[in-house]
Design an enzyme around this catalytic site. Structure first.
Site, PDB file in Angstrom:
ATOM      1  N   CYS A 168       0.754  -1.233   0.028  1.00 59.03           N
ATOM      2  CA  CYS A 168      -0.075   0.027  -0.044  1.00 59.03           C
ATOM      3  C   CYS A 168       0.722   1.268  -0.087  1.00 59.03           C
ATOM      4  CB  CYS A 168      -1.106   0.014   1.374  1.00 59.03           C
ATOM      5  SG  CYS A 168      -2.267  -1.160   0.984  1.00 59.03           S
TER       6      CYS A 168
HETATM    7  N1  COA Z   1     -20.606  -9.005   7.601  1.00 60.17           N
HETATM    8  C1  COA Z   1     -21.175  -8.957   8.705  1.00 60.17           C
HETATM    9  N2  COA Z   1     -20.414  -9.423   9.795  1.00 60.17           N
HETATM   10  C2  COA Z   1     -18.962  -9.695   9.584  1.00 60.17           C
HETATM   11  C3  COA Z   1     -18.377  -9.469   8.407  1.00 60.17           C
HETATM   12  C4  COA Z   1     -19.125  -9.230   7.343  1.00 60.17           C
HETATM   13  N3  COA Z   1     -18.742  -9.063   6.003  1.00 60.17           N
HETATM   14  N4  COA Z   1     -17.058  -9.687   8.545  1.00 60.17           N
HETATM   15  C5  COA Z   1     -16.728  -9.766   9.919  1.00 60.17           C
HETATM   16  N5  COA Z   1     -17.916  -9.603  10.723  1.00 60.17           N
HETATM   17  C6  COA Z   1     -18.126 -10.008  11.943  1.00 60.17           C
HETATM   18  C7  COA Z   1     -16.941 -10.841  12.562  1.00 60.17           C
HETATM   19  O1  COA Z   1     -17.441 -12.028  12.392  1.00 60.17           O
HETATM   20  C8  COA Z   1     -17.103 -10.375  13.992  1.00 60.17           C
HETATM   21  O2  COA Z   1     -18.250 -11.005  14.809  1.00 60.17           O
HETATM   22  P1  COA Z   1     -18.124 -11.548  16.335  1.00 60.17           P
HETATM   23  O3  COA Z   1     -17.837 -10.222  16.938  1.00 60.17           O
HETATM   24  O4  COA Z   1     -19.248 -12.071  16.438  1.00 60.17           O
HETATM   25  O5  COA Z   1     -16.717 -12.543  16.424  1.00 60.17           O
HETATM   26  C9  COA Z   1     -17.329  -8.897  14.002  1.00 60.17           C
HETATM   27  O6  COA Z   1     -18.054  -8.537  12.599  1.00 60.17           O
HETATM   28  C10 COA Z   1     -16.227  -8.138  14.202  1.00 60.17           C
HETATM   29  O7  COA Z   1     -15.253  -8.490  13.189  1.00 60.17           O
HETATM   30  P2  COA Z   1     -13.580  -7.899  12.810  1.00 60.17           P
HETATM   31  O8  COA Z   1     -13.043  -8.711  11.828  1.00 60.17           O
HETATM   32  O9  COA Z   1     -13.074  -7.748  14.411  1.00 60.17           O
HETATM   33  O10 COA Z   1     -14.073  -6.442  12.484  1.00 60.17           O
HETATM   34  P3  COA Z   1     -13.440  -4.869  12.496  1.00 60.17           P
HETATM   35  O11 COA Z   1     -14.341  -4.031  13.406  1.00 60.17           O
HETATM   36  O12 COA Z   1     -11.815  -5.212  13.158  1.00 60.17           O
HETATM   37  O13 COA Z   1     -13.306  -4.488  10.992  1.00 60.17           O
HETATM   38  C11 COA Z   1     -11.822  -4.535   9.228  1.00 60.17           C
HETATM   39  C12 COA Z   1     -12.564  -5.299  10.078  1.00 60.17           C
HETATM   40  C13 COA Z   1     -11.092  -5.307   8.277  1.00 60.17           C
HETATM   41  C14 COA Z   1     -12.576  -3.447   8.593  1.00 60.17           C
HETATM   42  C15 COA Z   1     -10.776  -3.538  10.151  1.00 60.17           C
HETATM   43  O14 COA Z   1     -10.343  -4.178  11.119  1.00 60.17           O
HETATM   44  C16 COA Z   1      -9.747  -2.805   9.328  1.00 60.17           C
HETATM   45  O15 COA Z   1     -10.238  -2.166   8.546  1.00 60.17           O
HETATM   46  N6  COA Z   1      -8.612  -2.946   9.707  1.00 60.17           N
HETATM   47  C17 COA Z   1      -7.519  -2.171   9.109  1.00 60.17           C
HETATM   48  C18 COA Z   1      -7.157  -2.783   7.952  1.00 60.17           C
HETATM   49  C19 COA Z   1      -6.289  -2.386   7.012  1.00 60.17           C
HETATM   50  O16 COA Z   1      -5.824  -1.097   7.060  1.00 60.17           O
HETATM   51  N7  COA Z   1      -5.754  -3.311   6.277  1.00 60.17           N
HETATM   52  C20 COA Z   1      -4.809  -2.713   5.429  1.00 60.17           C
HETATM   53  C21 COA Z   1      -5.126  -3.278   3.943  1.00 60.17           C
HETATM   54  S1  COA Z   1      -3.946  -2.867   2.870  1.00 60.17           S
END
Ligand code: COA
Length: 385
Positions: A168
Site C-alpha cells: 500500500c
Molecule cells: N459482515 C458481517 N459481519 C462481519 C463481516 C461481514 N462481512 N465480517 C466480519 N464480521 C463480523 C465478525 O465475524 C465479528 O463477529 P463477532 O464479534 O461475532 O466475532 C465482527 O464482525 C467483528 O469483526 P472484526 O474482523 O473484528 O471487524 P473489525 O471491526 O475489526 O473490522 C476491518 C474489520 C477489516 C474493516 C478492520 O479491522 C480494518 O479495516 N482494519 C484495518 C485494515 C487495514 O487497514 N488493512 C490494510 C489493508 S492494505
C-alpha cells in the site's frame, strides 16, 4: 537526461516538485448491496453443498455478510472494478478477462498509461522530456519485462523504467525515489505510475475482507522545479518507514504453483488480521508524521490538508486526530474510500488528485500511505503558484 554529477553531490536548482497527477477510474462500480447479495448467494450454495459435513460438525457453515457491517467497520460504500460480472457471479467470484497476446498492451500497463497521459497533459509535458518511469504498485501482472518499461514504451518515453512493490505504500515510496533522482541530478522528470488491480488479489469468498478493495490507476509526475509548470507542489520533505509484520500477507509467488482457484489455498490471496493492523499501524504512522514534521520545521497542527491512505475511515480519523490535535473535518482529511474502497497504494494519490485544486499558494499538506510490510510513506508538500 542531464549528465550524472559526482555521487551524492547536491545539485543546484534540483528541488523536486509534483507537477501534476492523473487518475484512471474503471467504468464499473459494485455497491455494498450488490456485493453482499452475491456473497450471500455463494454462502448459501456452499452451505447447501456441504450440508452433511456441516451437520456432522466437520465443516463450518458460512455466515452471511452485511451491508451495515461493511459500512460501519470500514466506511466503504462501493468500489470500482475492471470486471464486474465475474466478481459478482457466485460461481466465479474473481475477475476474468480474455488473456492478451504478447503483442498487445497488458491490462495493467493500459490503465497505467491512461492515468499517466492525464498527468502528462495536465503538466503540459512532452513525453520526450520525461527521463524515467517507475511502476509502483502492490502486485505486478508478471515478473518481467517490467510493467514500467511497457508503460514507458507506450508513452514513447526515452530513458529507463523499473517496477517497485511496497504494497500500500508503493506510490509514496515511488515519489521519494523519484524525488531522490531529481535531488541528485540524475533526472529532471520522473513519472510514478500506480495501476492497482486489487480485485485480482482479493479473496471475494472471504467474509472478513471481501468488501475491502477496488481497482484504479494513478500517476504522479515528479520534476525539478526549474522545468515544472508555474502551478505545482513543492516537495518539502519525504519520509519512509518499514517494520516487518505478518498481519497483512499474500503468499502467492513464483515458487509456489498452487493457485487459489485450483486448490484450497486462501493464503495465496490477501489475508490480514484487521484488528491488529488497526491497533499497530495507527500509532506508528501518527508518530512518523509528527516526527518528520518537526524535523522539517512544520507545525503538524498547521497542516491545511492530509491526503491519507484510504483503507479504513476509523484509522484515518484516529491518525488525523493525533496529528492535528482535533477531529479532522472532511475538508482537512478528505475521503475517497466511500466510492473507491481501498485501492492500495493509489488511495492517498486519488485523495490528493481529487481534492487539491481549491488550496491556495503557500498552503502545506501531507500525502501519507501505510499498509503491508508494515510500510509507511509521508510526502510533505506546499502549493506554489
Ligand atoms: N459482515 C458481517 N459481519 C462481519 C463481516 C461481514 N462481512 N465480517 C466480519 N464480521 C463480523 C465478525 O465475524 C465479528 O463477529 P463477532 O464479534 O461475532 O466475532 C465482527 O464482525 C467483528 O469483526 P472484526 O474482523 O473484528 O471487524 P473489525 O471491526 O475489526 O473490522 C476491518 C474489520 C477489516 C474493516 C478492520 O479491522 C480494518 O479495516 N482494519 C484495518 C485494515 C487495514 O487497514 N488493512 C490494510 C489493508 S492494505
Amino acid at each position: 537526461m542531464q549528465d550524472t554529477p559526482a555521487a551524492n553531490a547536491p545539485v543546484e536548482g534540483a528541488r523536486p516538485v509534483i507537477s501534476a497527477t492523473g487518475l484512471f477510474t474503471p467504468e464499473h462500480s459494485i455497491s455494498n448491496a450488490e456485493l453482499v447479495e452475491s456473497f450471500n448467494a455463494y454462502a448459501d450454495r456452499f452451505n447447501k453443498a456441504n450440508a452433511e459435513a456441516i451437520a456432522a460438525g466437520e465443516v463450518d457453515a458460512l455466515a452471511h455478510s452485511s451491508v451495515e457491517f461493511i459500512e460501519k467497520a470500514s466506511g466503504i460504500k462501493a468500489r470500482h472494478v475492471m470486471a464486474k460480472a465475474p466478481v459478482l457471479d457466485p460461481e466465479t467470484m474473481a475477475p476474468r478477462w480474455d488473456e492478451r497476446g504478447d503483442d498487445e498492451i497488458s491490462i495493467m500497463a493500459e490503465i497505467g498509461v491512461a492515468a499517466a497521459r492525464q498527468a502528462i497533459e495536465r503538466a503540459g509535458r512532452d513525453p520526450a522530456d520525461i527521463d524515467a518511469v517507475l511502476c509502483a504498485a502492490s502486485n505486478m501482472q508478471r515478473p518481467y519485462p517490467a510493467m514500467a518499461i511497457e508503460i514507458q514504451q507506450a508513452l514513447e518515453i526515452e530513458g529507463f523504467g523499473f517496477d517497485m512493490n511496497v504494497a500500500c505504500s508503493s506510490a509514496t515510496f515511488g515519489i521519494q525515489t523519484a524525488a531522490d533522482y531529481i535531488r541528485s541530478g540524475n533526472a529532471k522528470s520522473v513519472l510514478v505510475v500506480s495501476p492497482e488491480i486489487t480485485s485480482g488479489h482479493l479473496n471475494w469468498r472471504d467474509r472478513d475482507s471481501h468488501f475491502i478493495f477496488g481497482d484504479v490507476a494513478t500517476a504522479v509526475l515528479v520534476e525539478a522545479v526549474d522545468i515544472a509548470p508555474a502551478q505545482h507542489w513543492d516537495i518539502l520533505g519525504t519520509k519512509l518507514k518499514t517494520v516487518f509484520s505478518n498481519n497483512i500477507r499474500n503468499n502467492f509467488g513464483f515458487l509456489n504453483r498452487a493457485h487459489p482457484e485450483t486448490s484450497d489455498a486462501p493464503d495465496k490471496l490477501f489475508v490480514q488480521e484487521g484488528r491488529k493492523v488497526f491497533k499497530e499501524v495507527v500509532p506508528m504512522v501518527a508518530q512518523m508524521i509528527v516526527e518528520e514534521a518537526e524535523r522539517l520545521g512544520i507545525e503538524p497542527t498547521a497542516l491545511r490538508r492530509m491526503w491519507l491512505h484510504q483503507a479504513n475511515a476509523g484509522m484515518n480519523r484516529l491518525i488525523a486526530q493525533r496529528v492535528l490535535g482535533h477531529e479532522a473535518s472532511e475538508d482537512e482529511s478528505p475521503t475517497v474510500l466511500d466510492t473507491y474502497g481501498n485501492t492500495s497504494s493509489a488511495g492517498s494519490i486519488i485523495a490528493f488528485h481529487l481534492n487539491c485544486d481549491d488550496l491556495s499558494d503557500g498552503d502545506t499538506g501531507l500525502i501519507c500511505s501505510f499498509g503491508a510490510g508494515y510500510s509507511a510513506g509521508a510526502v510533505f508538500v506546499r502549493k506554489a503558484g
